[in-house]
Design an enzyme around this catalytic site. Sequence first.
Site, mmCIF file in Angstrom:
data_model
loop_
_atom_site.group_PDB
_atom_site.id
_atom_site.type_symbol
_atom_site.label_atom_id
_atom_site.label_comp_id
_atom_site.label_asym_id
_atom_site.label_seq_id
_atom_site.Cartn_x
_atom_site.Cartn_y
_atom_site.Cartn_z
ATOM 1 N N LYS A 102 -1.066 3.736 1.371
ATOM 2 C CA LYS A 102 -0.666 2.365 1.074
ATOM 3 C C LYS A 102 -0.724 2.196 -0.449
ATOM 4 C CE LYS A 102 -1.946 -2.174 0.193
ATOM 5 N NZ LYS A 102 -1.009 -2.292 -0.936
ATOM 6 N N GLY A 122 3.109 -2.480 1.439
ATOM 7 C CA GLY A 122 2.752 -3.814 1.894
ATOM 8 C C GLY A 122 1.587 -4.366 1.112
ATOM 9 N N GLY A 140 -2.344 -5.812 0.445
ATOM 10 C CA GLY A 140 -3.686 -5.433 0.849
ATOM 11 C C GLY A 140 -4.203 -6.273 1.985
ATOM 12 N N VAL A 198 -1.613 -4.663 5.234
ATOM 13 C CA VAL A 198 -1.652 -3.216 5.442
ATOM 14 C C VAL A 198 -3.026 -2.647 5.121
ATOM 15 C CG1 VAL A 198 -0.671 -1.013 4.708
ATOM 16 C CG2 VAL A 198 0.824 -2.987 5.057
ATOM 17 N N GLY A 199 -3.615 -3.061 3.996
ATOM 18 C CA GLY A 199 -4.915 -2.527 3.616
ATOM 19 C C GLY A 199 -5.991 -2.849 4.625
ATOM 20 N N GLU A 225 -13.703 3.573 -5.726
ATOM 21 C CA GLU A 225 -13.702 3.626 -7.192
ATOM 22 C C GLU A 225 -13.274 2.245 -7.655
ATOM 23 O OE1 GLU A 225 -12.857 3.274 -10.593
ATOM 24 O OE2 GLU A 225 -11.076 4.539 -10.364
ATOM 25 N N GLU A 283 -15.048 -6.783 -16.375
ATOM 26 C CA GLU A 283 -13.905 -5.903 -16.625
ATOM 27 C C GLU A 283 -12.675 -6.770 -16.892
ATOM 28 O OE1 GLU A 283 -12.266 -1.785 -14.785
ATOM 29 O OE2 GLU A 283 -12.456 -3.421 -13.360
#
Length: 503
Positions: free
Chosen positions: A200, A231, A233, A236-237, A275, A409
């Site tokens: 994905k 797709g 997240g 599909v995720g 990660e 970040e």
Amino acid sequence: MTLRPHVGGGRPTLAGRGALVGSYDRAVDLPYDRADLYVDGAWRRPASTERIPVENPATEQVIGRVPAGTDVDVDRAVRAAAGAFEAWATTPPAERAALVRAVGAGIQGRLDELATVITTEMGMPKRQAQFAQVGLPMATFNEAAALAETHQWESTIGTSLVLDEPVGVVAAITPWNYPLHQIAAKVAPALAAGCTVILKPSEIAPLDAFLLAEIIDAAGFPPGVFNLVSGTGAVVGEVLARHPLVDAVSFTGSGRTGRRVAELAAATATRVTLELGGKSANVVLDDADLARAIPDAVSKCFLNAGQTCSALSRLLVPRDRLGEVEALAVEAAERYRPGDPFDPATRMGPVVSAAQRQRVWDFVESGQSQGARLLTGGVGAPEGLDLGYYVRPTVFSEVAPDMAIARDEIFGPVLSILAYDGGDDAAVRLANDSDYGLAGGVWSADPDRAEAVARRLRTGQVEINGGAFNPSAPFGGHRGSGYGRELGAHGFAEYLQTKSLQR
């Protein structure tokens, strides 16, 4: 149906009709359009006609659309991968390696095309993309093939025969900042280890994944071994992370999303590798050669317009050398003038989206409101670049450890300079005062002193005196940066499990 644009050494050009907006009954001209998903060894029409637009961040124009996959598409892909697993897992490693190596060759054969597509969809200057976005993935597939051939698949411990076996069906969920590189870091070792894969890609920069699927298809992998479902997240995720037939999930992205992936996967005790980025410190010790250290430090923060998870975005310097550092940092930063990513002279392209640009600007305003001193850059479009999601390269000094620009970040070209007093111990304490633990750097005229400090940093990797990135070394972090490792032999091992035969 697969439409490919004409791409050569320059910008993409329109290549006929077929882009479908919203549904399959209305067409417009777009340079890049994808109508089908790659499932069970063939390009197949998805369950829904919904499409996701892909934007060129340098022009703010929609350049293509990809299918918005659904739970039905995910289930088809997972079941195809599960059905293909036993035969692929028992395929001799040398045969798997030959197919994986063919992908590396396929990437090499389409290097310019891939670099053009990636530059167009996410903005990295093409001159840089040819190496970082395409050359490294090519090397990753070749190295994964070599690891499959040389790995010790069996060993003996006393009366037991210990076997290394592929973990099973792998869901690879990848980001937009180094799209093909992060795909390769997951897909290459998984395939070489004997796993089957559902990829994905990020919906922000998915086009390169479709080219990779073409390369994999041409290489001749058995049906179901590799599958591509584009797709969001949220759809599909999430379905991939909780699917009961998925044996492992490898995710790269934000901390919030990564924690959600881990939460969903926990319901089925599915193995997860995460990660999740970082806020990495670059420690300059009092004996460092600033003329070397500071320009390198700026480049390690500004690479890919700062959209690098391992960016060294905190520059820690002795207080009595702060003035020298500031002057050198401003001089180096002002050489990173943003511009057309297809111009060979450009060192910095746009950030990936309007939302990302606004995020960077919000952090810049936060830094100013919290009392940091703006040395260069700031909010607003760079001169002459009103079109495109360009950000001014920015450097702050007098940054306090509790400021947002020191802790969060940013994912943009913003360097925060923090001064420390008290020698190496103080520098280490400041570097480790972070919720993250992904990367770091140390500069010293004494390599042994630099290594001693590097050993004390709580991060997954540290570069000493500007040491080059090693794509064969393990990459990953801990704490807020996630867990597990990618690349090289350590990344290969993430896709293996052990079995003991007691004899």
